[in-house]
Design a protein around this motif. Structure first.
Motif, PDB file in Angstrom:
ATOM      1  N   HIS A 272     -12.240  21.698  -8.083  1.00  0.00           N
ATOM      2  CA  HIS A 272     -12.984  22.851  -7.561  1.00  0.00           C
ATOM      3  C   HIS A 272     -12.025  24.006  -7.274  1.00  0.00           C
ATOM      4  O   HIS A 272     -12.324  25.163  -7.599  1.00  0.00           O
TER       5      HIS A 272
ATOM      6  N   SER B  71     -10.971  25.511 -10.497  1.00  0.00           N
ATOM      7  CA  SER B  71     -12.070  26.314 -11.032  1.00  0.00           C
ATOM      8  C   SER B  71     -12.128  27.685 -10.363  1.00  0.00           C
ATOM      9  O   SER B  71     -12.296  28.713 -11.029  1.00  0.00           O
ATOM     10  N   GLN B  72     -11.952  27.712  -9.049  1.00  0.00           N
ATOM     11  CA  GLN B  72     -11.965  28.986  -8.330  1.00  0.00           C
ATOM     12  C   GLN B  72     -10.775  29.857  -8.734  1.00  0.00           C
ATOM     13  O   GLN B  72     -10.914  31.069  -8.915  1.00  0.00           O
TER      14      GLN B  72
END
Length: 84
Positions: free
Chosen positions: A34, A37-38
């Motif tokens: 995550h 991804s950010q």
């Protein structure tokens, strides 16, 4: 008889501990993915902004005039001679 039950409980407890550990590892991997991804989304936004800045028509025209000594067609005078 009790020994079999004790062994079954011990094996079950070890299974629970193992599953919790595996779940924590998966959760940590998910958080890492995550975050990645950010980070990639932020980089993509930055690159889009940079692309828009570099591709701005006014900038391209300025560079063409300054570095390539280009002029727009309205600035060029084409001599018209007699046509045979």
């Amino acid at each position: 008889m009790y020994l079999a039950l004790y062994l079954a409980v011990a094996v079950s407890a070890l299974g629970v501990v193992r599953m919790r550990h595996a779940a924590r590892q998966v959760q940590a991997g998910l958080q890492e993915a995550h975050q990645l991804s950010q980070d990639l989304a932020a980089e993509a936004r930055q690159l889009e902004l940079e692309h828009a800045t570099l591709a701005a028509p006014a900038r391209i025209e300025r560079l063409a005039r300054e570095k390539l000594q280009m002029r727009s067609p309205a600035d060029v005078v084409v001599p018209m001679g007699s046509v045979p």
